[in-house]
Design an enzyme around this catalytic site. Structure first.
Site, short mmCIF file in Angstrom:
data_model
loop_
_atom_site.label_atom_id
_atom_site.label_comp_id
_atom_site.label_asym_id
_atom_site.label_seq_id
_atom_site.Cartn_x
_atom_site.Cartn_y
_atom_site.Cartn_z
CD GLU A 188 37.63 19.81 29.99
OE1 GLU A 188 38.13 20.34 30.81
OE2 GLU A 188 37.67 20.99 28.61
CG ASP A 189 36.95 12.44 34.21
OD1 ASP A 189 36.61 13.59 34.46
OD2 ASP A 189 36.28 11.52 34.61
#
Length: 843
Positions: A426-427
């Site tokens: 999820e970066d």
């Protein structure tokens, strides 16, 4: 002339003790040394000693926060023999130190480390003594070390979950607290420590295998070797099957040469569960000097399979597929996300990993995603996946240094189960949310951009993965097309049920992606697990401080109640609340798998190719999105998912259609209810089936029946019928309620017309509007079988017993008249079966 001697490894397990020590943040600490085993962590040992309370009970999590802000030392003494001292090399190997550690041997600093994920090999030949040696590990406070790194790098950054200083620490991120886990920053030697004496050793062995040909029955093996020492070294090699039978061997192979074996059909391929056997082999490699003296021996697990991620245009829809193809077979990946199985990793016994994978097999799952905020997991987990045929999606642990990435790839590449690496969790989604992601920047130099981590994910990691393996690499999960939430390209994390727009679960079909690698719904754990939270029984109600502390999700009260109130008339006593949140979770998640598997329509039409629920497991006893709790107790959702992942399934969906008389009016219209039926076949052959459709009006007990004959395509879903719901009249105003008609579909193979292969019941939603009639439920049990029948439909039947739990073969059952179901109950031991169902009067 000194003779060569073989490598000897001694694990330093005994004689250890630990104590808190004075630091700049903890002044004048009185050292108290306690004996301990290793691997371990400070929390675990202090709990054993009775110095701290059980952090998993009551509010005790907050009584142990001082541990992470203290410094700790572990020390031992060990003897080194003359034969070891005579070796050319003496190394100490630290398999894992958590996290900021200064290593002293005989009073001399020999190493300083700051990465929990890495192993460290330190040459101590010049420091070791021909008598007792003293090894000391000084662990600095992880909280303060990460805080200092944060301050040195410009202060806090925006993030989801945990404290901001976690971003500056190469330590398991979930220990800072997550929306399912407590704040438990562990400290200590969390993996084994070894003393190794050798003259020469095998430093690295890379084994690449292929499986090719029209029938994927032609195997090759290529191996590369890296050795220490400059002398002439030879290798004896044997490829063995699981029984030890030698398939191929060679003696005195030059250690610097590549080994190439064309094995043809001498070996068999490895397949995911449900598609073939998990054939495993081992390559035994013995290192010898020029005279044939053995110096080292290692083995590598070997399997033969072809794994590809297919991303190609689709028929009739924009975007591309995202489907895993193993040995030419395209797989619908139905599975789960994995978080660490405990906040205290050293407490996870090897058998516990096996039990988790066994549970996946029971649940008909075939893929596990190892999430990027935990750890590179124990070999036991990956070995179990290899043996069971569970595919593994492996995230890198957020931002990764080059050496750490190399170690991870080298360690995991031999596992046939590992089919993809993803750079992070999820970066990119977070970067989009704070507007630092520029998809127009494709310069390849991102260190001065607003999102410098792209240099790791797009430049460093793909090069490392390519250099050391043939495994597929993705820069992130989720990652796709125009954004990380693009439903037409790549994978998505679909959190618009629960988080985001908080859609009803009936909208899962609209929320589909090409591969949904995260989605979920919370549910309470087993009531037995709830009872573990506190010895104070007055705290065992849903709104107590203790209960609230055991659910870490922000706003969970509002969200649980949103979905409960929209769908059920529910009770607020603890047993009732446990039941209704579990049934809500089961209904929600079963619907997701059912609707998304429908989208896997065959080659070129793989509109959705995977669904991995968040999450399989828990790291402590809590309320979470887990489908089984900390103690491996499956929730009802586990069983609804298992039914949707069987080789053959049948699905129903119903929708109201409103048709205005003409464009001039809003008052005159017709409302009809449409029904659609489909079935899924994951076998590799088409099959002829019979689908029997039956309806039941809850108000009148009127029943209708329809029968359909159909041919199900191989490895695909097949549409069977659509039309008006039998027995549902057309309505002409919104004041008229639809008839409460329950629909059941049962699927039979024509070759076995008396055996129900799959069943599904569709009920009018929301359930809160229904008046449930007395079903006249009948249960009988004998020899571990529970037979269940009813005279009127039953929704969400959950079975239980008093005392020790039972291993049930199924739960969260919908029942229909004249359709007896049998549940196997391991450990029933003649006890009375209790039960609960929706609308049973307990609400």
């Amino acid at each position: 002339m000194k003779l060569s001697s073989p490598r000897r490894t001694t694990t330093l397990k005994t004689g250890w003790s630990f104590s808190q020590v004075t630091s700049e943040y903890s002044k004048d600490v009185e050292e108290t040394w306690h004996p301990c085993p290793i691997p371990t962590s400070v929390h675990v040992e202090l709990k054993k000693l009775g110095i701290i309370p059980d952090p998993y009970k009551d509010l005790n999590e907050w009584k142990v926060q001082w541990i992470q802000e203290a410094d700790w030392v572990f020390k031992t003494s060990f003897h080194v023999g003359e034969d070891q001292l005579a070796s050319q090399h003496l190394d100490i190997i630290f398999d894992g130190l958590d996290t900021y550690c200064t290593i002293k041997l005989n009073g001399q600093i020999v190493g300083e480390v700051d990465n929990m994920f890495m192993s460290h090999r330190i040459d101590v030949k010049e420091v070791i003594q021909a008598k007792d040696n003293h090894l000391e590990l000084h662990f600095k406070s992880p909280w303060h070390e990460a805080r200092k790194a944060e301050e040195a790098n410009g202060g806090s950054k925006f993030l989801w979950n945990g404290a901001s200083n976690r971003l500056y620490s190469r330590k398991a991120q979930y220990g800072w607290g997550w929306d399912w886990g407590p704040v438990m920053m562990t400290v200590g030697p969390w993996k084994d420590i070894h003393l190794e004496a050798y003259d020469a050793r095998l430093e690295d062995v890379r084994v690449d295998t292929t499986l090719s040909g029209a029938g994927y029955d032609h195997a090759t093996l290529e191996a590369h070797f890296s050795t220490s020492g400059k002398a002439e070294l030879k290798l004896d090699l044997e490829l063995q099957d699981i029984s030890g039978k030698v398939i191929r061997s060679v003696q005195s192979h030059p250690a610097e040469d590549v080994l190439n074996w064309n094995l043809g059909q001498e070996v068999k391929g490895w397949y995911p569960i449900g598609y073939g056997d998990q054939n495993l082999y081992q390559l035994k490699i013995e290192l010898k000097d020029a005279k044939g003296t053995p110096l080292d021996v290692v083995t590598r697990r070997v399997a033969f399979r072809s794994a590809q991620l297919i991303q190609e245009p689709l028929e009739g829809q924009e975007g591309t597929s995202f489907v895993f193809e193993i040995n030419g077979i395209r797989i619908f990946c139905g599975g789960s996300n994995w978080i660490p199985a405990d906040s205290f990793l050293t407490e996870v016994e090897p058998l516990r990993y096996r039990k988790w994978i066994d549970l996946m097999v029971r649940g008909n799952q075939n893929m596990l995603r190892v999430w990027g905020g935990g750890i590179y997991e124990s070999e036991e987990l990956y070995d179990a996946c290899d043996e069971a045929g569970i595919l593994v999606w492996q995230d890198f642990m957020f931002g990764c240094g080059l050496v750490k990435a190399e170690q991870a790839v080298k360690r995991l590449r031999d596992h046939p189960s590992v089919v993809i690496f993803a750079g992070n969790n999820e970066d990119y989604a977070l970067a989009e949310s704070i507007d630092v992601m520029d998809y127009n920047d494709n310069s390849g130099d991102y260190m001065k951009s607003k999102f410098p981590a792209r240099q790791i994910y797009e430049i460093i990691l793909p090069e490392v993965v390519k250099r050391f393996s043939h495994i597929e690499y993705r820069r992130s999960s989720p990652y796709g097309g125009k954004t990380s939430s693009d439903q037409t390209v790549g994978d998505i994390h679909q959190w618009n049920v629960w988080h985001g727009t908080q859609e009803p679960w009936s909208n899962w079909d609209k929320l589909a992606g090409r591969f949904v690698s995260e989605f979920g719904m919370q549910g309470y754990p087993d009531l037995r697990t709830v009872n573990e939270w506190s010895d104070d029984k007055s705290q065992l109600f849903p709104q107590s401080r203790v209960s609230v502390n055991h659910n870490k999700a922000d706003g969970f009260e509002r969200r649980l109640e949103l979905y409960l109130m929209e769908n059920f008339r529910h009770s607020f006593d603890m047993p009732g609340y446990v039941y209704y949140t579990q049934i809500m979770q089961a209904e929600c998640l079963g619907a997701a798998y059912r609707l998304w598997r429908r989208n896997f329509k065959g080659r070129g039409k793989e509109y959705t190719s995977g669904a991995l629920v968040w999450q399989l497991n828990d790291c402590w006893p809590c309320v979470s999105w887990g489908i089984a709790d900390y103690y491996l107790r499956p929730k009802p959702a586990f069983f609804t998912i298992a039914r949707e992942l069987r080789p053959f399934t049948v699905g129903l969906t119903r929708k109201e259609v409103k048709k205005l008389r003409d464009k001039e009016t809003s008052a005159f219209f017709e409302i009809s209810e449409k029904l659609e039926i489909w079935a899924c076949n994951s076998s590799l052959e088409p099959v002829e089936v019979i689908v029997r459709l039956e309806t039941f009006n809850l108000s009148t007990s009127h029943r209708d029946q329809l029968t359909f004959n159909a041919r199900l395509d191989a490895n695909a879903s097949t549409e069977i019928w659509s039309g008006d719901l039998p027995g549902q009249p057309i309505r002409h105003d919104e004041a008229s309620s639809p008839h409460p008609i329950v629909v059941q579909a049962r699927l039979y193979l024509k070759a076995k017309p008396d055996i129900v292969e799959a069943r599904y019941s569709s009920w009018p939603e929301p359930y809160k509007y229904l008046d449930f009639p007395d079903p006249v439920l009948k249960l009988s049990s004998h020899d571990g079988e529970v037979r269940i029948s009813c005279e009127k439909p039953v929704k969400g039947l959950v079975l239980d017993v008093d005392g020790d739990e039972v291993e049930w073969s199924d739960q969260a059952l919908d029942l229909f008249p004249d359709d007896e179901q049998v549940v196997h109950a391991k450990g029933l031991k003649g006890r009375t079966v209790n039960y609960r169902f929706v609308g049973d009067g307990s609400a």
